[in-house]
Design an enzyme around this catalytic site. Sequence first.
Site, PDB file in Angstrom:
ATOM      1  N   CYS A  31      16.163   5.983   8.815  1.00 35.74           N
ATOM      2  CA  CYS A  31      15.459   7.253   8.943  1.00 35.74           C
ATOM      3  C   CYS A  31      14.987   7.701   7.566  1.00 35.74           C
ATOM      4  CB  CYS A  31      16.364   8.330   9.571  1.00 35.74           C
ATOM      5  SG  CYS A  31      17.818   8.735   8.589  1.00 35.74           S
ATOM      6  N   CYS A  34      17.644   8.466   5.146  1.00 35.85           N
ATOM      7  CA  CYS A  34      18.186   7.280   4.489  1.00 35.85           C
ATOM      8  C   CYS A  34      17.389   6.958   3.231  1.00 35.85           C
ATOM      9  CB  CYS A  34      18.164   6.086   5.438  1.00 35.85           C
ATOM     10  SG  CYS A  34      19.233   6.233   6.877  1.00 35.85           S
ATOM     11  N   ASP A 441     -17.463   1.949   9.018  1.00 33.35           N
ATOM     12  CA  ASP A 441     -18.123   0.736   8.553  1.00 33.35           C
ATOM     13  C   ASP A 441     -19.362   0.531   9.431  1.00 33.35           C
ATOM     14  OD1 ASP A 441     -18.464  -1.888   7.354  1.00 33.35           O
ATOM     15  OD2 ASP A 441     -17.696  -2.680   9.239  1.00 33.35           O
ATOM     16  N   ASP A 643     -13.767  -3.072  10.884  1.00 36.81           N
ATOM     17  CA  ASP A 643     -13.444  -4.251  11.688  1.00 36.81           C
ATOM     18  C   ASP A 643     -13.256  -5.510  10.869  1.00 36.81           C
ATOM     19  OD1 ASP A 643     -16.181  -4.652  10.981  1.00 36.81           O
ATOM     20  OD2 ASP A 643     -16.351  -6.054  12.669  1.00 36.81           O
TER      21      ASP A 643
END
Length: 755
Positions: A31, A34, A441, A643
């Site tokens: 988590c 942590c 793009d 892409d």
Amino acid sequence: MKSDIAIPTAPLKTADTTTAQVSMPVTGMTCAACAVSVESMVANTPGVAQANVNFATQTLQVTYNPKQVKVTDMQKALQSVGYDLIIDTENAQEIQEQTQQSQYQALKKKTLLAGLLTLPVVVIGMFLMDLPYGNWIMMALSAPVLFYFGRNFFVNAFRQARHGKANMDTLVALSTGTAFAFSVFNTLYPAFWHARGLHPHVYFEASAVVIVFILLGRLLEERAKSNTSSAIKKLIGLQPKTVWLVEGDTEREVPVSTIQKGNILLVRAGEKVPVDGEVSFGSSFVDESMISGEPVPVAKQAGDKVFAGTINQKGSFRFVAEKVGSETLLAQIIKLVQDAQGSKAPVQKLVDKIAGIFVPIVFVLALISLTTWIILGGDNGLTQGLLAFVTVLVIACPCALGLATPTAIMVGVGKGAEQGILIKDAESLEQAYRLNALILDKTGTITEGKPVVTELVWSEEDRLRQMELSSVLLSIEQQSEHPLAEAVVRYLRDQVGSSVVLDSFESVTGNGVKASWQGHLYQIGSPKYIKAQGISLSDELSSLADTWAAAANTVIYFAEEGKAIAVLAIADKVKDTSAKAVQALQQQGIEVYMLTGDNARTAASVAQQVGIKHFQAEVMPGDKADFVKKLQGQGKVVGMVGDGINDSQALAQANVSIAMGKGSDIAIDVAKMTLITSDLQLLPKALKLSRLTVNAIRQNLFWAFIYNLIGIPIAAGVLYPVYGFLLDPMIAGAAMALSSVSVVANSLRLKAKKL
């Protein structure tokens, strides 16, 4: 080429001392709390100047003094609180991947077995309370769930406590451990409560269910984390392992890592370019879409530059190596992607933020209620105090908190998948609705991504022969190596019955082709080539060519015996839905930008067709990422849609990254969302889904906390002095279960929402 993960840099000289920097994978983090613990433990180690943990990439970056502290000292410090560092600099990435995979498989097994043991406990605890020896059966089944399958919660909580810290594990261990211990006491010594006129309730099912739910949540997180490095691996895989080294009249295959600047290398048809350099002999077409994003391969001749990772087409050539190793453009792309991913702040879940404060507050409130009852409760003060102590911890169990975000995310992800929107993690859903700037793009995102013939017009006097001439044109283009020839072949294949057998064929690299059939000379090429050959043009065809060129089409002439008989327009078509999608986004107040590696004329034409006011042309991959940073520096929440491999840096840098489903694997791996159908009209739906999901998460957290805010004071006994009411632990368990049901039910409401 090696990854820069876990490889120390050279020491950096400063005014006072010598420091070194190192990046190492961390294991054991579950988590955001942590991540904070890891960061603080390393930062507080003598000799460490700075420590930064990235929870998303599971890495630790440290600046330290090698004379005062060793990497192994940092590792020991983290091992003392339940985490670990991978300090093998040669195989760090492989070890991290193996560790993540083994953790995922072990966690999957734990969750399944714990669930199987918990199911009968729930059935007995909720529906068969009077079953003979029911308490003993539940105790026998729930004990391995807590202390075998859920032992890490208790071990980690103990390690955290030794250093004065608390996280989600602490809350899980406290609530489930107390409920189990209280239930064991009531099972072994029911007479203690009977003598005081009270019924000894047990809460085995509550403790077991909490463990199973938290394990399930961790399993989903671990599965997501196991895919974080796949994009980098695929980028590294673009570079070939071996290369043909030319030495005099001989050629030999050698590892790419041995190549030095000035070496002469051979690239054959279909092979990848191994390093950056300059062509010295030969010619070919090279697919540079990973750099420029443009679909048309680039002609290469002596003196032209080539780049590592690009793919050679049909010809072969020799080139001189100029940049090798980490200096190549591909290596820089990999480095930029890693830096962009690593620069993101860890995903700070609200539950994890609160856990560090919530846990000690709950425990202190439980102790205060116990102490108060002992002091003021009279003869039954100890008994009532114990009940209040257990009730506070049971009602404050983290089940609903743990479910609040994952359930909404799971339903939101499922809802997105139904609409063709693939969502990878919670961060993208949490951020998407806040977007106020979106970068698109061009090639493959706004456009189809491949060249097609949009127009073919014959001269007036040759229209009666167009079927015969089309067969000749098809036959010539079928033999041509030019990348645009494929577009012509696709266009003519359905229109022409069959091709013809040519008498001769000659390719003029980079310009055009010549062929003869039945004694006639035919030529195909660009306007520049046709003009250089002295071929005559009619006013009709010349006017059409100028009009098409002005609209950013590529123009090709077809000539017979020195006279142009047809002209073709080839373009990367704009998708039918792109303009509508851009308009819908702009209506939502989002500024839309277009970035492309294509030329300015083509960029302007496409931008005009879809209604985009802000665009830039001839943009390199690094420039796209810099543009994202520029907008972020202006305080904007930036989304990037692309892409290609050339988009991966910008995708990694953006707040929300979205890939097209028909794009490259690397773009899809880097992006946090994928539009499966590559239809930009899914973007407004994705933003709406984000808004709905975030609202559901907020509502879930409200329901999760409202039970605690109301229930904890009542459980502690604040109503007893006035109303004589003390909350029974069984009711507390039911309230806990009701809060979980409320959270799940509220998340499921997302399914009925329209996007």
